[in-house]
Enzyme design. Structure first.
Site, short mmCIF file in Angstrom:
data_model
loop_
_atom_site.label_atom_id
_atom_site.label_comp_id
_atom_site.label_asym_id
_atom_site.label_seq_id
_atom_site.Cartn_x
_atom_site.Cartn_y
_atom_site.Cartn_z
N GLN A 34 0.81 -1.21 0.00
CA GLN A 34 0.00 0.00 0.00
C GLN A 34 0.85 1.27 0.00
OE1 GLN A 34 -2.29 -0.99 3.46
NE2 GLN A 34 -0.44 -1.43 4.64
N HIS A 65 -8.72 2.64 19.73
CA HIS A 65 -7.94 1.58 20.36
C HIS A 65 -8.54 1.13 21.69
CE1 HIS A 65 -4.60 3.09 17.57
NE2 HIS A 65 -4.88 1.86 17.20
N ASP A 89 0.47 0.40 13.78
CA ASP A 89 0.82 1.65 14.48
C ASP A 89 1.13 1.43 15.96
OD1 ASP A 89 -1.77 1.86 15.99
OD2 ASP A 89 -2.58 2.13 13.98
N ASP A 140 1.88 -12.41 7.21
CA ASP A 140 0.48 -12.48 6.80
C ASP A 140 -0.34 -13.08 7.94
OD1 ASP A 140 -1.92 -13.74 5.85
OD2 ASP A 140 -1.18 -13.49 3.80
N GLY A 141 -1.28 -12.31 8.47
CA GLY A 141 -2.06 -12.75 9.62
C GLY A 141 -2.88 -13.99 9.34
N ASP A 158 -7.22 -5.64 13.76
CA ASP A 158 -7.13 -4.18 13.65
C ASP A 158 -6.62 -3.90 12.24
OD1 ASP A 158 -6.59 -1.52 13.81
OD2 ASP A 158 -4.99 -1.69 15.31
N THR A 160 -7.31 -2.48 7.96
CA THR A 160 -7.98 -1.53 7.07
C THR A 160 -9.33 -2.11 6.67
OG1 THR A 160 -6.81 -2.61 5.28
CG2 THR A 160 -5.80 -0.62 6.16
N ASP A 161 -10.06 -1.38 5.87
CA ASP A 161 -11.37 -1.85 5.42
C ASP A 161 -11.23 -3.01 4.44
OD1 ASP A 161 -12.60 -0.02 7.06
OD2 ASP A 161 -12.65 1.54 5.54
#
Lengths: 297, 297
Positions: A34, A65, A89, A140-141, A158, A160-161
């Site tokens: 990204q 959070h 983050d 990679d989760g 947690d 992104t969309d």
């Protein structure tokens, strides 16, 4: 897109847009996943954006959070091992480590996000990456979940969309891997988008989670920097029905933890699950939702 | 300001702004009190603006009006006489008349607002102005309250923000007149602005109301077309302490009324009073509010 005319805005959705005045662009970079930026905004201080979408800001990160972390971690009576997927983050990791956990594994796919946040948004992770109980894995989760033999009390997504790199984190296959990696009594929680602007996606998440977990509940918070402000999270239980702990029990758990908050309270924990009629209809899967304030979404 | 470049936006506050794409400007007029427009917007359909501030839209008016009206009217066990100050679009009057009231007096200062709304936003009042139980008075609400010998079970203030014509509706003097015009057990409710963008005003309203009424509580809703979306209302009791009715009692009252809602539910009624930590600190009058997501406001 990012700072044309000194404003940052995500693309309008159906003619609706919020925007933030920008003082300075502090970081720009591209990873294999990204486009990453850190902007210094007038209303919210520094802001992380991924592919042009606001992810978190110094000023309101605690709302997101606290609600992603403290709701499941005070919901669970004794969370000891926690897995975070995404959250590069460090704000989620930091809140998890405020609880008396033994281990917090954080799997983030994009090293550049961790690097940009550690350098330009150090107040969000606030040292969490260096905690001896934290294990940060760049990877990679979804793959991690398939392979791991660890069992977690809480898994937090947690992300992104549900577009691009995060799309796989919103599928029933992924939810099955997550449930398999939960210890008995384990809880799964994720950010699940805007009930106003992404109502189809929220309904789909609720449907897919309910096909895998025996009990699923949506909860809400007001996150100013996100489009539409009103935001959803979804909580799922590996076993049995999700019952909210009584107010007094949540107060006891919060007091015992010594955690200070700016948004979360035991009352807010319970109230966040009281859904406006149109959101309740959405997550029940009603095909046409009367009373949706943004018709056609 | 209103539709430059086919967008409507209120002036940015501290570099934060939301805006709405405009298809057409349907009405423009000036009264002795304010500049009145009706715009046809892409996201929310028709929108009423006063002095450039969004007041209500076809698509989300029910959120604001249900929460301003149904919370106090289901809170009160037997509301028979209701006074509305402001609310010239008729959406508040319409929701009041859904309850088994005997009389709803609506005092609006600006006839042009009533006229523009009846012509261009007829779906908001939905015939309420013609209900035989409604008495519409074009006049000054503060003056009406000083003179009236009627006593009301509920008084609702549905006003613009505390500037211009509405400023008098936010003073302790006005609150004293309102309390005097309440019947025993009476309730007073008002919109009290954005906890994010107007936090000083909200704190001042809470302080001034508490100097007049024995019990005052703030509650929240998410109103998409308003700046910051998260919005506050404040409820005050003429006598004794404001206790929320039990869930089952609210359910009984809603079922007995036959009212259909898009946002309000008995659960939402109770949950709306659970304030995020920073809002609770604001209305308690704490001078510096930790955790406010828009620092400096």
């Amino acid at each position: 897109v990012s700072d044309a005319g000194q404003w940052f805005a995500e693309p309008p959705i159906r003619g609706w847009q919020q925007r933030f005045q920008v003082r300075e662009r502090l970081f720009v970079g591209d990873s294999p996943y990204q486009h990453v930026e850190v902007l210094d905004t007038v209303p919210f201080g520094r802001m992380l954006t991924l592919d042009g979408a606001a992810q978190t800001t110094e000023a309101d990160e605690h709302v997101y959070h606290e609600m992603l972390v403290h709701v499941p971690l005070f919901q669970h009576p004794t969370p000891r091992r926690v897995l975070i997927i995404g959250g590069g983050d460090g704000g989620t990791l930091r809140r998890v480590l405020q609880h008396p956990v033994a281990l917090a594994v954080n799997v983030e796919i994009d090293e550049l996000v961790v690097r940009a946040a550690r350098e330009h948004l150090p107040g969000i992770s606030a040292g969490a990456f260096d905690d001896p109980r934290a294990q940060v894995i760049i990877g990679d989760g979804a793959h991690f979940l398939q392979e791991t033999e660890l069992r977690f009390d809480v898994i937090l997504v947690d992300s992104t969309d549900p577009v691009g790199a995060a799309k796989a984190l919103f599928s029933a296959d992924f939810f099955r891997s997550a449930r398999r990696a939960l210890a008995p009594g384990g809880l799964y929680a994720m950010q699940s988008g805007s009930p106003l602007l992404q109502s189809a996606e929220l309904a789909e998440v609720a449907r897919a989670l309910a096909s895998v977990f025996p009990s699923v509940r949506t909860y809400l918070a007001s996150i100013p920097a996100y489009p539409g402000v009103l935001w959803s999270f979804t909580l799922a239980a590996r076993d049995g029905a999700l019952e909210l702990p009584p107010q007094a029990e949540l107060e006891r758990r919060l007091a015992a933890s010594g955690i200070q908050t700016g948004y979360y309270t035991p009352e807010v924990h319970r109230a966040a699950f009281a859904l406006p009629a149109f959101v309740a209809a959405l997550v029940r899967g009603e095909p046409r939702v009367a009373g949706h304030p943004l018709p056609g979404r």
